[in-house]
Design an enzyme around this catalytic site. Structure first.
Site, PDB file in Angstrom:
ATOM      1  N   ARG A 205       0.821  -1.214   0.000  1.00 38.68           N
ATOM      2  CA  ARG A 205       0.000   0.000   0.000  1.00 38.68           C
ATOM      3  C   ARG A 205       0.858   1.269   0.000  1.00 38.68           C
ATOM      4  O   ARG A 205       0.458   2.281  -0.571  1.00 38.68           O
ATOM      5  CB  ARG A 205      -0.934   0.003   1.204  1.00 38.68           C
ATOM      6  CG  ARG A 205      -2.058  -0.985   1.011  1.00 38.68           C
ATOM      7  CD  ARG A 205      -2.990  -1.017   2.164  1.00 38.68           C
ATOM      8  NE  ARG A 205      -4.178  -1.775   1.804  1.00 38.68           N
ATOM      9  CZ  ARG A 205      -5.199  -1.970   2.605  1.00 38.68           C
ATOM     10  NH1 ARG A 205      -5.195  -1.453   3.818  1.00 38.68           N
ATOM     11  NH2 ARG A 205      -6.237  -2.667   2.203  1.00 38.68           N
TER      12      ARG A 205
ATOM     13  N   LYS B 193     -16.933 -16.829   3.472  1.00 31.89           N
ATOM     14  CA  LYS B 193     -18.367 -16.669   3.725  1.00 31.89           C
ATOM     15  C   LYS B 193     -19.190 -16.232   2.530  1.00 31.89           C
ATOM     16  O   LYS B 193     -18.828 -15.285   1.833  1.00 31.89           O
ATOM     17  CB  LYS B 193     -18.544 -15.617   4.828  1.00 31.89           C
ATOM     18  CG  LYS B 193     -18.112 -16.111   6.176  1.00 31.89           C
ATOM     19  CD  LYS B 193     -18.578 -15.134   7.238  1.00 31.89           C
ATOM     20  CE  LYS B 193     -17.445 -14.802   8.183  1.00 31.89           C
ATOM     21  NZ  LYS B 193     -17.266 -13.410   8.448  1.00 31.89           N
TER      22      LYS B 193
ATOM     23  N   GLY C 184      -7.766  -7.966  -0.973  1.00 34.42           N
ATOM     24  CA  GLY C 184      -7.923  -8.934   0.115  1.00 34.42           C
ATOM     25  C   GLY C 184      -6.893 -10.049   0.096  1.00 34.42           C
ATOM     26  O   GLY C 184      -5.753  -9.868  -0.319  1.00 34.42           O
TER      27      GLY C 184
ATOM     28  N   GLY D 161     -12.043  -4.348   1.376  1.00 30.77           N
ATOM     29  CA  GLY D 161     -13.475  -4.019   1.438  1.00 30.77           C
ATOM     30  C   GLY D 161     -13.893  -3.082   0.311  1.00 30.77           C
ATOM     31  O   GLY D 161     -14.967  -3.240  -0.279  1.00 30.77           O
TER      32      GLY D 161
HETATM   33  P1  AMP Z   1     -12.590 -14.071   3.034  1.00 30.95           P
HETATM   34  O1  AMP Z   1     -12.068 -13.243   4.159  1.00 30.95           O
HETATM   35  O2  AMP Z   1     -14.058 -14.322   3.096  1.00 30.95           O
HETATM   36  O3  AMP Z   1     -12.091 -13.649   1.677  1.00 30.95           O
HETATM   37  O4  AMP Z   1     -11.975 -15.496   3.274  1.00 30.95           O
HETATM   38  C1  AMP Z   1     -10.613 -15.738   3.337  1.00 30.95           C
HETATM   39  C2  AMP Z   1     -10.414 -16.910   4.232  1.00 30.95           C
HETATM   40  O5  AMP Z   1     -11.189 -17.978   3.760  1.00 30.95           O
HETATM   41  C3  AMP Z   1      -8.991 -17.393   4.285  1.00 30.95           C
HETATM   42  O6  AMP Z   1      -8.491 -17.183   5.574  1.00 30.95           O
HETATM   43  C4  AMP Z   1      -9.121 -18.876   3.980  1.00 30.95           C
HETATM   44  O7  AMP Z   1      -8.357 -19.679   4.855  1.00 30.95           O
HETATM   45  C5  AMP Z   1     -10.582 -19.156   4.218  1.00 30.95           C
HETATM   46  N1  AMP Z   1     -11.059 -20.309   3.475  1.00 30.95           N
HETATM   47  C6  AMP Z   1     -11.000 -20.525   2.170  1.00 30.95           C
HETATM   48  N2  AMP Z   1     -11.484 -21.748   1.862  1.00 30.95           N
HETATM   49  C7  AMP Z   1     -11.858 -22.324   3.031  1.00 30.95           C
HETATM   50  C8  AMP Z   1     -12.408 -23.575   3.365  1.00 30.95           C
HETATM   51  N3  AMP Z   1     -12.657 -24.478   2.444  1.00 30.95           N
HETATM   52  N4  AMP Z   1     -12.658 -23.824   4.665  1.00 30.95           N
HETATM   53  C9  AMP Z   1     -12.395 -22.896   5.583  1.00 30.95           C
HETATM   54  N5  AMP Z   1     -11.880 -21.693   5.322  1.00 30.95           N
HETATM   55  C10 AMP Z   1     -11.587 -21.408   4.057  1.00 30.95           C
END
Ligand code: AMP
Length: 398
Positions: free
Chosen positions: A40, A201, A355, A378
């Site tokens: 950044r 999520k 991200g 974000g």
């Molecule tokens: P996000 O913050 O929603 O972009 O998610 C990123 C996080 O999702 C990372 O820390 C990954 O470890 C987690 N992640 C990705 N795939 C999986 C999975 N199959 N099970 C659990 N966590 C996951």
């Protein structure tokens, strides 16, 4: 939202005092101040250099962490300042207060070609409240406001949106680049437009999926969120992440994709594990044969092949969210393979929408092979959702 904004190249900055909002909120060691990832800071250097070389006096502004209006030394910008000084080869004083006597004195004395950094704006509660009096006082330090903190563009704070009510406001070169790539990719993409979504999520990506369904030709879904989609189509997911509240939504999205003629690809196979740990044994599974006690940790080899083929045939690729638990090397293969497939794609515009996927690409050493890696987490997501970003909307149109 209009992406055609005036930039520092469209105005005369010579001899002017500039409030330059940057995003120096970099991951760093709280005790030693050592910066883990300076992306950044580095990405805003072109704007700082341009302004200094064009004889402007630059008042640098940023936030760091979430001090909630309290002075917290571990969230000081001193390590960002030290790093900036090294990168630019000039001395950059850091103010001892935020808009107190020291800030005012240092800013008043600032000469063209010099820069000063104001301490973490969030040490003052008025910053996040977008307090008009605070914004006006901030604005009184300078002649022009330049916004280059793409990572903070989705927040209407005093230093991102508030000051724009009191000063002529234009985009910096990083924000210009973000708008050119992200804006164009969504509004007028080289087709086919392939969007890859992952991460943990579904709830975080609802707006993004909905918005991309209107724009993309193909959507590839991996990562933790894919299991909710698999569950929605009656497949087995064992003990994988499941967002029960959004199963119906996932079903609706798949139906919508079909109606709109958007290809929505889900994993054909996965790599699973008995426990969520770095040394868990990787076990191949499929959505039709997924033992109850296993949880999905990554996409499998057939999925990597199918996703890579879609990337190979794309005109534009936008990626947000890892394909698995990439923090554990044994389950990072899918995420790395997507990064590699995108890096190999020399014909298409390749964009990483911020991200974790951006960190994965930066760490892989392949960053130079991408058209654009967004600095916004974000903010990039809200951009992909088609939302108005207050830090951008307030800038002068071309
Ligand atoms: P996000 O913050 O929603 O972009 O998610 C990123 C996080 O999702 C990372 O820390 C990954 O470890 C987690 N992640 C990705 N795939 C999986 C999975 N199959 N099970 C659990 N966590 C996951």
């Amino acid at each position: 939202m209009n992406y055609d904004k005036k930039t520092i190249r469209d105005i005369d900055v010579s001899g002017k005092k500039i409030l330059l909002r940057c995003d120096f909120n970099v991951p760093h060691d709280k005790a030693t101040g050592v910066i883990h990832d300076d992306t950044r800071i580095v990405s805003t250097l072109p704007t700082i250099r341009y302004l200094l070389e064009h004889n402007a006096a630059v008042i640098l502004l940023s936030h760091m962490g979430r001090p909630h209006g309290q002075w917290k030394q571990e969230m000081s910008l001193f390590s960002a300042r030290d790093h900036l000084e090294k990168l630019l080869g000039i001395s950059i004083p850091l103010t001892k207060d935020v808009l107190g006597p020291d800030t005012k004195e240092k800013c008043a004395a600032l000469q063209p070609g010099q820069a000063v950094l104001v301490e973490n704006l969030r040490f003052r509660i008025e910053e996040e409240k977008n307090d008009p009096a605070f914004a006006q006082e901030l604005a009184s330090l300078a002649d022009i406001f330049v916004f280059d903190a793409f990572g903070a563009a989705h927040r209407a704070h005093a230093s991102t949106e508030g000051v724009s009510h009191y000063l002529p406001s234009v985009a910096g070169l990083l924000v210009e680049k973000e708008l050119n790539f992200m804006g164009k990719a969504l509004d007028d993409p080289k087709r086919p437009l392939v969007a890859i979504l992952g991460g943990s999520k579904v709830s975080d990506k609802i707006g993004v999926i909905n918005s991309l369904l209107q724009k993309a030709d193909t959507i590839l879904i991996g990562g933790g969120m894919s299991y909710t989609f698999q569950a929605a189509r009656g497949k087995q997911i064992g003990a994988s992440l499941l967002d029960e509240a959004h199963v119906d939504y996932a079903r609706e999205m798949m139906e919508k994709a079909e109606k709109l003629g958007v290809k929505l690809l889900l994993p054909q196979d996965n790599i699973a594990a008995k426990e969520f740990s770095a040394d868990a044994r990787p076990i191949p599974v499929t959505p039709d044969n997924f033992p109850d006690e296993l949880m999905g940790m990554d996409i499998g080899p057939k999925t990597i092949e199918a996703f890579s083929a879609a990337i190979q045939g794309a005109g534009t690729v936008i990626w947000n969210g890892p394909m698995g638990v990439f923090e554990f090397p044994a389950f990072a293969k899918g995420t790395n393979a997507i990064a590699e497939a995108m890096a190999r794609q020399t014909e298409a515009v390749t964009i990483v929408g911020g991200g974790d996927s951006a960190s994965a690409v930066e760490q892989s050493g392949m960053a130079g092979k991408f058209s654009h890696i967004s600095t916004g987490g974000g903010a990039a997501l809200e951009f992909l959702e088609g939302l108005v970003l207050p830090g951008i909307a307030c800038l002068a149109d071309l």
